[in-house]
Design a protein around this motif. Structure first.
Motif, PDB file in Angstrom:
ATOM      1  N   ILE A  52      -6.733  46.004  52.457  1.00 47.98           N
ATOM      2  CA  ILE A  52      -7.281  44.711  52.067  1.00 47.98           C
ATOM      3  C   ILE A  52      -7.189  43.790  53.280  1.00 47.98           C
ATOM      4  CG2 ILE A  52      -6.997  42.717  50.541  1.00 47.98           C
ATOM      5  CD1 ILE A  52      -5.660  44.843  48.581  1.00 47.98           C
ATOM      6  N   THR A  53      -8.305  43.134  53.601  1.00 46.76           N
ATOM      7  CA  THR A  53      -8.329  42.168  54.690  1.00 46.76           C
ATOM      8  C   THR A  53      -7.993  40.792  54.121  1.00 46.76           C
ATOM      9  OG1 THR A  53     -10.015  43.457  55.833  1.00 46.76           O
ATOM     10  CG2 THR A  53      -9.745  41.165  56.516  1.00 46.76           C
ATOM     11  N   ILE A  54      -6.920  40.199  54.647  1.00 43.81           N
ATOM     12  CA  ILE A  54      -6.500  38.887  54.173  1.00 43.81           C
ATOM     13  C   ILE A  54      -7.140  37.844  55.087  1.00 43.81           C
ATOM     14  CG2 ILE A  54      -4.541  37.353  53.754  1.00 43.81           C
ATOM     15  CD1 ILE A  54      -3.940  41.024  53.892  1.00 43.81           C
ATOM     16  N   PRO A  55      -8.048  37.030  54.552  1.00 43.18           N
ATOM     17  CA  PRO A  55      -8.746  36.055  55.393  1.00 43.18           C
ATOM     18  C   PRO A  55      -7.784  35.020  55.988  1.00 43.18           C
ATOM     19  CG  PRO A  55      -9.856  36.318  53.273  1.00 43.18           C
ATOM     20  CD  PRO A  55      -8.545  37.020  53.171  1.00 43.18           C
ATOM     21  N   SER A  56      -8.129  34.505  57.165  1.00 43.83           N
ATOM     22  CA  SER A  56      -7.371  33.412  57.778  1.00 43.83           C
ATOM     23  C   SER A  56      -7.445  32.203  56.859  1.00 43.83           C
ATOM     24  CB  SER A  56      -7.960  33.059  59.144  1.00 43.83           C
ATOM     25  OG  SER A  56      -7.859  34.164  60.005  1.00 43.83           O
ATOM     26  N   GLY A  57      -6.418  31.378  56.899  1.00 37.33           N
ATOM     27  CA  GLY A  57      -6.419  30.166  56.098  1.00 37.33           C
ATOM     28  C   GLY A  57      -6.073  30.374  54.639  1.00 37.33           C
ATOM     29  N   THR A  58      -5.548  31.541  54.282  1.00 32.22           N
ATOM     30  CA  THR A  58      -5.225  31.812  52.869  1.00 32.22           C
ATOM     31  C   THR A  58      -3.724  31.842  52.606  1.00 32.22           C
ATOM     32  OG1 THR A  58      -5.351  34.192  53.263  1.00 32.22           O
ATOM     33  CG2 THR A  58      -7.363  33.100  52.463  1.00 32.22           C
ATOM     34  N   ALA A  59      -2.914  31.375  53.566  1.00 28.75           N
ATOM     35  CA  ALA A  59      -1.454  31.402  53.393  1.00 28.75           C
ATOM     36  C   ALA A  59      -1.066  30.730  52.074  1.00 28.75           C
ATOM     37  CB  ALA A  59      -0.776  30.706  54.563  1.00 28.75           C
ATOM     38  N   GLY A  60      -0.172  31.374  51.347  1.00 33.90           N
ATOM     39  CA  GLY A  60       0.293  30.870  50.069  1.00 33.90           C
ATOM     40  C   GLY A  60      -0.537  31.338  48.887  1.00 33.90           C
ATOM     41  N   GLN A  61      -1.696  31.919  49.141  1.00 37.90           N
ATOM     42  CA  GLN A  61      -2.546  32.400  48.052  1.00 37.90           C
ATOM     43  C   GLN A  61      -2.143  33.812  47.638  1.00 37.90           C
ATOM     44  OE1 GLN A  61      -6.763  31.890  48.661  1.00 37.90           O
ATOM     45  NE2 GLN A  61      -6.460  29.968  49.788  1.00 37.90           N
ATOM     46  N   VAL A  62      -2.368  34.110  46.374  1.00 38.72           N
ATOM     47  CA  VAL A  62      -2.043  35.426  45.823  1.00 38.72           C
ATOM     48  C   VAL A  62      -3.322  36.057  45.291  1.00 38.72           C
ATOM     49  CG1 VAL A  62      -0.714  36.692  44.091  1.00 38.72           C
ATOM     50  CG2 VAL A  62       0.265  34.645  45.169  1.00 38.72           C
ATOM     51  N   ASP A  63      -3.573  37.291  45.706  1.00 42.32           N
ATOM     52  CA  ASP A  63      -4.706  38.049  45.187  1.00 42.32           C
ATOM     53  C   ASP A  63      -4.153  39.106  44.237  1.00 42.32           C
ATOM     54  OD1 ASP A  63      -7.167  39.151  44.686  1.00 42.32           O
ATOM     55  OD2 ASP A  63      -7.517  39.875  46.719  1.00 42.32           O
ATOM     56  N   SER A  64      -4.634  39.093  43.012  1.00 42.12           N
ATOM     57  CA  SER A  64      -4.248  40.096  42.027  1.00 42.12           C
ATOM     58  C   SER A  64      -5.301  41.201  42.077  1.00 42.12           C
ATOM     59  CB  SER A  64      -4.191  39.457  40.640  1.00 42.12           C
ATOM     60  OG  SER A  64      -3.788  40.413  39.699  1.00 42.12           O
ATOM     61  N   ILE A  65      -4.873  42.390  42.473  1.00 34.33           N
ATOM     62  CA  ILE A  65      -5.790  43.518  42.692  1.00 34.33           C
ATOM     63  C   ILE A  65      -5.620  44.532  41.569  1.00 34.33           C
ATOM     64  CG2 ILE A  65      -6.392  45.405  44.273  1.00 34.33           C
ATOM     65  CD1 ILE A  65      -4.467  43.009  46.006  1.00 34.33           C
ATOM     66  N   THR A  66      -6.712  44.855  40.894  1.00 30.08           N
ATOM     67  CA  THR A  66      -6.716  45.885  39.861  1.00 30.08           C
ATOM     68  C   THR A  66      -7.575  47.032  40.361  1.00 30.08           C
ATOM     69  OG1 THR A  66      -6.542  44.226  38.113  1.00 30.08           O
ATOM     70  CG2 THR A  66      -7.293  46.418  37.457  1.00 30.08           C
ATOM     71  N   ILE A  67      -7.028  48.232  40.340  1.00 30.88           N
ATOM     72  CA  ILE A  67      -7.809  49.411  40.715  1.00 30.88           C
ATOM     73  C   ILE A  67      -7.897  50.305  39.483  1.00 30.88           C
ATOM     74  CG2 ILE A  67      -7.975  51.432  42.204  1.00 30.88           C
ATOM     75  CD1 ILE A  67      -6.764  49.778  44.416  1.00 30.88           C
ATOM     76  N   ILE A  68      -9.129  50.771  39.227  1.00 32.98           N
ATOM     77  CA  ILE A  68      -9.419  51.554  38.033  1.00 32.98           C
ATOM     78  C   ILE A  68      -9.888  52.950  38.454  1.00 32.98           C
ATOM     79  CG2 ILE A  68     -10.818  51.654  35.921  1.00 32.98           C
ATOM     80  CD1 ILE A  68     -11.202  48.449  36.901  1.00 32.98           C
ATOM     81  N   ALA A  69      -9.318  53.969  37.834  1.00 33.48           N
ATOM     82  CA  ALA A  69      -9.741  55.355  38.044  1.00 33.48           C
ATOM     83  C   ALA A  69     -10.449  55.812  36.780  1.00 33.48           C
ATOM     84  CB  ALA A  69      -8.544  56.244  38.339  1.00 33.48           C
ATOM     85  N   ILE A  70     -11.655  56.383  36.938  1.00 31.10           N
ATOM     86  CA  ILE A  70     -12.470  56.813  35.793  1.00 31.10           C
ATOM     87  C   ILE A  70     -12.771  58.303  35.928  1.00 31.10           C
ATOM     88  CG2 ILE A  70     -14.625  56.454  34.537  1.00 31.10           C
ATOM     89  CD1 ILE A  70     -14.694  53.637  35.918  1.00 31.10           C
ATOM     90  N   ALA A 127     -11.150  45.345  41.005  1.00 27.75           N
ATOM     91  CA  ALA A 127     -11.425  43.982  40.565  1.00 27.75           C
ATOM     92  C   ALA A 127     -10.320  43.133  41.181  1.00 27.75           C
ATOM     93  CB  ALA A 127     -11.399  43.889  39.049  1.00 27.75           C
ATOM     94  N   MET A 128     -10.697  41.986  41.712  1.00 29.05           N
ATOM     95  CA  MET A 128      -9.720  41.157  42.409  1.00 29.05           C
ATOM     96  C   MET A 128      -9.867  39.701  41.970  1.00 29.05           C
ATOM     97  SD  MET A 128     -10.353  43.030  46.080  1.00 29.05           S
ATOM     98  CE  MET A 128      -8.951  42.423  46.968  1.00 29.05           C
ATOM     99  N   SER A 129      -8.747  38.984  41.967  1.00 26.30           N
ATOM    100  CA  SER A 129      -8.797  37.567  41.600  1.00 26.30           C
ATOM    101  C   SER A 129      -9.377  36.720  42.728  1.00 26.30           C
ATOM    102  CB  SER A 129      -7.404  37.064  41.212  1.00 26.30           C
ATOM    103  OG  SER A 129      -6.520  37.168  42.307  1.00 26.30           O
ATOM    104  N   LYS A 130      -9.264  37.187  43.956  1.00 24.09           N
ATOM    105  CA  LYS A 130      -9.875  36.537  45.129  1.00 24.09           C
ATOM    106  C   LYS A 130     -10.967  37.475  45.631  1.00 24.09           C
ATOM    107  CE  LYS A 130      -6.620  33.345  45.352  1.00 24.09           C
ATOM    108  NZ  LYS A 130      -6.893  32.015  44.905  1.00 24.09           N
ATOM    109  N   VAL A 131     -11.794  36.977  46.497  1.00 23.38           N
ATOM    110  CA  VAL A 131     -12.850  37.840  47.051  1.00 23.38           C
ATOM    111  C   VAL A 131     -12.437  38.280  48.459  1.00 23.38           C
ATOM    112  CG1 VAL A 131     -15.335  38.087  47.413  1.00 23.38           C
ATOM    113  CG2 VAL A 131     -14.494  36.499  45.710  1.00 23.38           C
TER     114      VAL A 131
END
Length: 163
Positions: free
Chosen positions: A121-139, A93-97
């Motif tokens: 994770i591929t960081i899109p162009s034009g996203t400088a300064g943005q923060v993506d919060s990445i949650t990884i879940i193991a089930i 689950a991510m705060s950005k797409v």
């Protein structure tokens, strides 16, 4: 002082061993003997088979920075804390797409086995300064009620600026 440290070390190691899980499928047999004034009596023998219990721990890298327009790569760590073989599915689950490349599953792990799983994770162009919060879940695949998650933040920066 040396002896106190040695005793503390030995006690801590014995506590770790005391919390080790009994392997799933282990048969434990028990009976009792009663001795009294009139003689001795032996109880019936009872056998109990240890059931499997699931457990999982997942750890992600520390928060990181990556250049916008580039790919960040790292490893997550997954450990089977259960007492039997188990497989674990992985979701995110991510705060950005931002596109993530993450295997669907970690594969079968023995009890107490830890595996390093690559992801990116591929960081899109034009996203400088943005923060993506990445949650990884193991089930757990043995018991889907058992899961663990971890979070990391990935900050995009513009080429030439690492602040």
């Amino acid at each position: 002082m040396k002896y106190i440290l040695l005793i503390a070390l030995l006690l801590s190691l014995s506590l770790v061993a005391a919390y080790a899980l009994t392997p799933a499928g282990t048969v434990i047999e028990n009976s009792a003997t009663l001795t009294y004034d009139g003689g001795t009596v032996q109880s019936n023998s009872v056998k109990v088979t240890v059931a499997q219990v699931a457990g999982v721990d997942i750890t992600l890298p520390a928060d990181a920075r990556a250049q916008a327009g580039k790919i960040w790569s790292g490893y997550l760590s997954i450990t089977n804390l259960g007492n039997g073989m188990d497989s674990f599915s992985l979701t995110s689950a991510m705060s950005k797409v931002w596109p993530i490349s993450l295997p669907y599953a970690a594969g079968a792990l023995k009890p107490n086995e830890t595996r390093q799983i690559p992801f990116s994770i591929t960081i899109p162009s034009g996203t400088a300064g943005q923060v993506d919060s990445i949650t990884i879940i193991a089930i757990s695949q043995f018991d889907s009620r058992v899961k663990d998650s971890a979070v990391m933040n990935l900050t995009a920066f513009k080429q030439g600026r690492r602040k």
